[in-house]
Scaffold this active site. Structure first.
Site, short mmCIF file in Angstrom:
data_model
loop_
_atom_site.label_atom_id
_atom_site.label_comp_id
_atom_site.label_asym_id
_atom_site.label_seq_id
_atom_site.Cartn_x
_atom_site.Cartn_y
_atom_site.Cartn_z
N GLN A 108 7.57 8.48 7.73
CA GLN A 108 8.55 8.47 6.64
C GLN A 108 8.79 9.84 6.02
O GLN A 108 9.84 10.07 5.44
CB GLN A 108 8.12 7.47 5.56
CG GLN A 108 8.17 6.03 6.06
CD GLN A 108 7.71 5.04 5.02
OE1 GLN A 108 6.52 4.75 4.93
NE2 GLN A 108 8.63 4.52 4.22
N ASN A 115 -1.78 -0.22 7.75
CA ASN A 115 -0.99 -0.51 6.56
C ASN A 115 -0.28 -1.85 6.69
O ASN A 115 0.42 -2.08 7.68
CB ASN A 115 0.07 0.59 6.36
CG ASN A 115 0.82 0.39 5.06
OD1 ASN A 115 0.24 0.50 3.99
ND2 ASN A 115 2.09 0.06 5.15
N GLU A 116 -0.45 -2.71 5.72
CA GLU A 116 0.31 -3.95 5.57
C GLU A 116 0.46 -4.74 6.88
O GLU A 116 1.59 -4.94 7.37
CB GLU A 116 1.69 -3.63 4.99
CG GLU A 116 1.61 -3.00 3.62
CD GLU A 116 2.98 -2.63 3.03
OE1 GLU A 116 4.00 -2.69 3.75
OE2 GLU A 116 3.03 -2.29 1.84
N HIS A 121 0.29 3.51 10.36
CA HIS A 121 1.27 3.02 9.39
C HIS A 121 2.58 2.71 10.14
O HIS A 121 3.49 3.54 10.23
CB HIS A 121 1.49 4.07 8.30
CG HIS A 121 2.23 3.57 7.09
ND1 HIS A 121 1.71 3.61 5.80
CD2 HIS A 121 3.47 3.04 6.94
CE1 HIS A 121 2.60 3.13 4.94
NE2 HIS A 121 3.69 2.78 5.61
O1 IFM Z 1 8.16 2.34 2.45
C1 IFM Z 1 7.31 1.23 2.47
C2 IFM Z 1 5.96 1.62 3.02
O2 IFM Z 1 6.05 2.17 4.28
C3 IFM Z 1 5.08 0.40 3.10
N1 IFM Z 1 5.06 -0.32 1.85
C4 IFM Z 1 6.30 -0.61 1.20
C5 IFM Z 1 7.14 0.65 1.09
C6 IFM Z 1 8.49 0.32 0.41
O3 IFM Z 1 9.20 -0.59 1.17
#
Ligand code: IFM
Length: 388
Positions: free
Chosen positions: A23, A158-159, A114
């Site tokens: 990102q 991540n997530e 991520h």
């Molecule tokens: O940009 C994302 C991030 O990569 C992961 N968590 C949520 C953020 C906002 O959508």
């Protein structure tokens, strides 16, 4: 909104912001997401924030904003550009990143994966490969062997629930599967992969803490029997199931918190962010309280709002941190709060329009402009607490 100087966060509390490699770094070309961009299916991050070259300046800004910690991620595709081939130059780059953080007394928190995977991994079946957990763990082990001594706090991923939902259930992120069986299977693979890395860290007695950045939502209902059942199910499936699968295999809980979902009437009318997401900072408190059951230190690893005009962010941050403090008072072993994100950045399938940053990025010049809300967060980070 009044200030309340009595309410302090404990000494040593980590205050910072989060980013992720794809990102912000720019110049990443060999992931599944790049391939989808080349095919015109997803937006192209291109130079993103050019953080790959500007990280020193960005960390100077973090310091100027009163932060004492910073979360970033390592890009798997840079480290292992071909299957089993590891690029020492990529490690050298991240060493410089750690040096820059250390020099500025910013405590690092690092995510190993991520969302983006190397193209070779995607092409060979990704997390549906029979040996996926081993392949993932091999990458993590390599990085931890080389860089594990540079940070105490690591997250394998991540997530996992957000990623599998988009990638294997909704089919809107690579590898674009729309398949319940694959979805459930990949969740299991990720849990197994994380556990493998945890076992490696334990066996090697690495003096680090390892966790997963987990997106939890608060599900609420009007208490009708059906809605109560629905909320119980969602809470179990979305919030608890993955954490239960890796039980005994993490040293802290990293909470990423954005969503509050209420079923049934009356539904409160809530303001919305530029993502169209309802803004309800109290959901951070509700989710934090639910984590007490795990008896582990907790970090808010992501919490934030897309707000290009910066008219809602300051109030959001004040309220969210007030709720974080209330959670502390009510017994949650909360150790840090990381706002998402330090910089405006590439918001996945949405591209560059959605602006989560404490710092605005002008993408044509790469100029950074500190938003007024970042200064409100600074006051909070520095202990001049601002609460409702
Ligand atoms: O940009 C994302 C991030 O990569 C992961 N968590 C949520 C953020 C906002 O959508």
């Amino acid at each position: 909104m009044a200030t309340n100087a009595d309410k302090k966060f404990p000494d040593g509390f980590l205050w910072g912001s989060s980013t992720s490699a794809y990102q912000v770094e720019g110049g990443i070309v060999n992931t599944d997401w790049n391939e989808a961009a080349r095919q015109g299916i997803l937006p192209d991050p291109g130079r993103a924030d050019d953080h790959y070259h500007l990280f020193e300046k960005d960390f100077d800004i973090a310091v100027e904003l009163g932060h004492n910690a910073h979360r970033f991620s390592i890009e798997w595709a840079r480290i292992e550009p071909e299957e089993g081939v590891f690029d020492e130059r990529a490690i050298e780059h991240y060493k410089l990143v750690f040096d820059a953080l250390e020099k500025r007394h910013l405590t690092p928190a690092v995510t190993l994966w991520h969302f983006t995977v190397p193209l070779w991994f995607d092409k060979s079946g990704g997390f549906l490969r029979k040996d996926a957990a081993t392949i993932f763990s091999r990458y993590c082990e390599y990085v931890l062997d080389k860089l594990g001594n540079r940070s105490k706090m690591w997250m394998t991923m991540n997530e996992p629930m957000i990623w599998t939902q988009n990638a294997y259930f909704n089919g809107n992120w690579p590898p674009f599967h729309n398949d319940l069986v694959d979805y459930l299977r990949v969740i299991n693979v990720l849990a197994a992969a994380h556990k493998k890395v945890y076992q490696y860290v334990q066996a090697k007695k690495m003096p680090i803490q390892l966790g997963v950045a987990k997106n939890n939502m608060y599900f609420d209902s009007n208490r009708s029997p059906f809605n109560r059942m629905l909320v119980w199910f969602l809470d179990w499936f979305w919030n608890r199931r993955f954490l239960n699968k890796i039980k005994g295999h993490q040293d802290f809980i990293a909470l990423n918190q954005y969503f509050y979902k209420r079923f049934g009437e009356p539904r409160p009318i809530l303001p919305r962010s530029d993502m169209g997401w309802e803004v309800y900072p109290r959901s951070l408190y509700l989710c934090l309280m639910e984590l007490k059951r795990y008896n582990l230190p907790v970090y808010v690893m992501e919490n934030g709002i897309a707000d290009a005009a910066d008219t809602k962010r300051a109030a959001f941050i004040k309220e969210a941190t007030m709720w974080a403090h209330k959670a502390l008072e009510d017994g949650v072993p909360l150790k840090g709060y990381f706002y998402w994100s330090l910089l405006d950045n590439f918001e996945w399938d949405k591209g560059f329009d959605k602006r989560f940053g404490l710092v605005e990025v002008q993408y044509d010049t790469m100029k950074r402009i500190i938003r007024p809300s970042a200064l409100v967060f600074k006051e909070i980070c520095q202990g001049n607490a601002l609460f409702i």
